[in-house]
Design an enzyme around this catalytic site. Structure first.
Site, short mmCIF file in Angstrom:
data_model
loop_
_atom_site.label_atom_id
_atom_site.label_comp_id
_atom_site.label_asym_id
_atom_site.label_seq_id
_atom_site.Cartn_x
_atom_site.Cartn_y
_atom_site.Cartn_z
N THR A 419 15.79 21.71 26.12
CA THR A 419 16.36 23.05 26.36
C THR A 419 17.88 23.01 26.46
OG1 THR A 419 16.28 22.70 28.73
CG2 THR A 419 14.33 23.73 27.72
N HIS A 450 37.20 30.83 27.49
CA HIS A 450 37.37 31.05 28.93
C HIS A 450 37.20 29.80 29.78
CE1 HIS A 450 36.40 35.64 28.55
NE2 HIS A 450 37.45 35.24 27.85
N HIS A 485 42.60 32.02 32.88
CA HIS A 485 41.45 31.12 32.70
C HIS A 485 41.81 29.69 33.08
CE1 HIS A 485 39.24 34.38 30.96
NE2 HIS A 485 40.23 34.60 30.10
#
Ligand code: TXA
Ligand code: MG
Length: 495
Positions: A419, A450, A485
């Protein structure tokens, strides 16, 4: 010094053993390469080995035994993994690094508290060890820096007059030195690849075995010494791996790329050089000829030295299985003079991308590797494994990739598991890692813009390959926005 030339008769083996017992030096055959043996427990005898070979004294020796029981005389460590390897690989071309007992002189271990131990399968070698009654320290029986010796003639060429005796046995069947595996950690680590491969040893142990990351990267070579420059982040754990090795007298170049183009480039170069009166030797093995290449490689280099070859043009083997081990030697012989044929410019590899996966992400990792190599010739791919569908543990690979990126050995990393979740958690445990798990192209864009993610995580079983590749492209092609950021990623890095 007069060097006795001995045969493998019982009587001569007794003579060889007697010389070793009394503190002398004897070159003798093993299945891998010829070794130069001395009593491993006698510091003066071992010191003579360093001198005869011209070997740096921080480069430890392998201690050879002839019975499995002798292992417990050299180390207190006794693990299940060691027992499995002793059962299935000994006698044979496997060397295990374990904590050393105090009775082993530190000159034998190059000052380390660990010792490398091997039980060779060569009958002659084992008879000499048994007959001598002591463990035998034996590095390869060549002058330091020369190709390892695979015939007795090679030992005569290098060591005549420098050692007490040379036992003239058969040519070595394996041809490259034993696989060295560090058994002192949780996960066994290959310090020097050999004929017993990472894949094979993982299979036997039923758990992952990882290569020393230093094996996967081209070291910076010092112009003065020809040795690898000490990079504290990338220090090979086998001290010997940093030294200039196996160097033929000829200039040597390795051609790497698709086999048709490589063959064509080599023959073109050969013509050019021969027109200029150079003597050229070509070394080409097919990808399925790894074992043959291993057996013949050092011998071929020595032939070139003898017949006055000016230039050796070699084709790279695929860097997996035994090919990985052969290429480890070939790169060093050529001083990392590699010509990448498929890369038109032939230069300027700029970005190093580390790839890692567990079995669930393996197929996707392979696709990504192929894709990246096609996408941009300025990418250098560092494949940290795993190398098959065989079940392994994602934390090991997530951590390995995290450490590789955090230490600067790679610029970026991509990790895959079923996954992508587990392996991203593992990577994020490493300080300095910002690993983003993405399932859409938009997420890939944002995790770079970001979060300045330095590792991308993907799910091999949950994201279609085509989408996964689009995610990879978006992530690589997006720039970090900085500004506010940056303040946030700095906070992350402080954690
Ligand atoms: O096949 C072989 O292993 C041959 C034959 C003669 O047995 N021997 C051989 O020895 O290749 P040598 O000395 O050329 O290579 C020994 C390698 C070196 O790279 C050394 O740094 C590493 O093993 N080594 C030895 N002791 C070590 C230790 N305690 N920790 C880490 N690496 C070690
Ligand atoms: Mg050696």
């Amino acid at each position: 010094m007069e060097t006795k030339i001995l045969s493998t008769s019982e009587q001569d083996i007794r003579i060889a053993a007697e010389i070793i017992r009394k503190g002398g030096l004897v070159a003798f055959p093993t299945e891998t390469v010829y070794g130069l043996g001395a009593n491993a427990l006698d510091p003066e005898a071992v010191a003579k080995v360093y001198k005869a070979k011209g070997r740096p004294s921080d480069n430890p020796m392998i201690v050879h035994i002839s019975h499995k029981d002798d292992m417990s005389k050299l180390t207190d460590l006794k693990t299940h993994d060691m027992e499995i390897l002793m059962d299935s690989c000994w006698p044979g071309p496997l060397t295990m690094v374990v904590p050393a007992k105090d009775l082993i002189p530190r000159v034998t271990t190059g000052g380390l508290d660990t010792v490398a131990v091997r039980m060779p399968s060569s009958e002659v070698a084992r008879s000499i060890i048994t007959e001598s009654g002591v463990p035998i320290a034996a590095p390869s029986a060549n002058l330091s820096g020369h190709p390892s010796p695979t015939t007795y003639q090679h030992c005569i060429d290098d060591l005549m007059g420098r050692v007490d005796a040379i036992v003239c046995g058969a040519d070595c069947k394996v041809g490259i030195e034993s696989t060295v595996i560090d058994m002192t950690g949780e996960t066994p680590m290959i310090l020097r690849p050999g004929i017993l491969t990472v894949e094979h040893l993982s299979n036997i142990l039923g758990k992952e075995v990882v290569p020393d990351p230093a094996l996967l990267k081209k070291p910076e070579i010092s112009k003065e010494t020809g040795n690898a420059v000490q990079d504290p982040d990338f220090k090979p754990k086998a001290p010997g791996m940093k030294y200039k090795h196996y160097a033929p007298k000829a200039e040597m170049a390795i051609y790497r790329g698709s086999s048709d183009k490589v063959t064509e480039a080599i023959s073109k170069r050969r013509e050019e050089l021969e027109r200029r009166g150079k003597k050229v030797e070509v070394i080409i093995y097919g990808d399925d000829e790894g074992e043959k290449a291993a057996r013949e490689f050092f011998s071929r280099l020595r032939e070139c030295d003898k017949n006055g070859t000016d230039v050796i043009l070699a084709a790279a083997l695929k860097e997996s299985g035994v090919g990985f081990s052969v290429m480890n030697r070939m790169f060093k012989s050529a001083g990392y003079n590699i010509i990448d044929i498929d890369n038109e410019e032939g230069s300027g590899k700029t970005m190093i991308i580390a790839l890692a996966s567990d079995h669930g992400g393996y197929a996707l990792k392979e696709k990504i590797k192929e894709h990246l190599m096609e996408k941009d010739s300025s990418y250098e791919i560092l494949d940290l494994g795993t190398h098959s569908e065989e079940s392994v543990d994602y934390p090991v690979y997530g951590k390995l990739c995290g450490e590789t990126v955090a230490s600067g050995k790679a610029d970026l990393g991509i990790v895959c598991c079923g996954t992508g979740i587990g392996i991203s958690i593992a990577a994020n445990k490493v300080k300095g890692i910002r690993c983003g798990l993405c399932t859409t192209v938009e997420m890939a864009h944002l995790t770079k813009e970001h979060n300045n993610a330095n590792i991308l995580a993907l799910g091999g079983r949950t994201t279609e390959p085509e989408l996964a590749l689009a995610i990879v492209d978006e992530w690589l092609d997006t720039d970090f926005a900085g500004g506010r950021h940056k303040r946030r990623t700095d906070m992350l890095d402080e954690m």
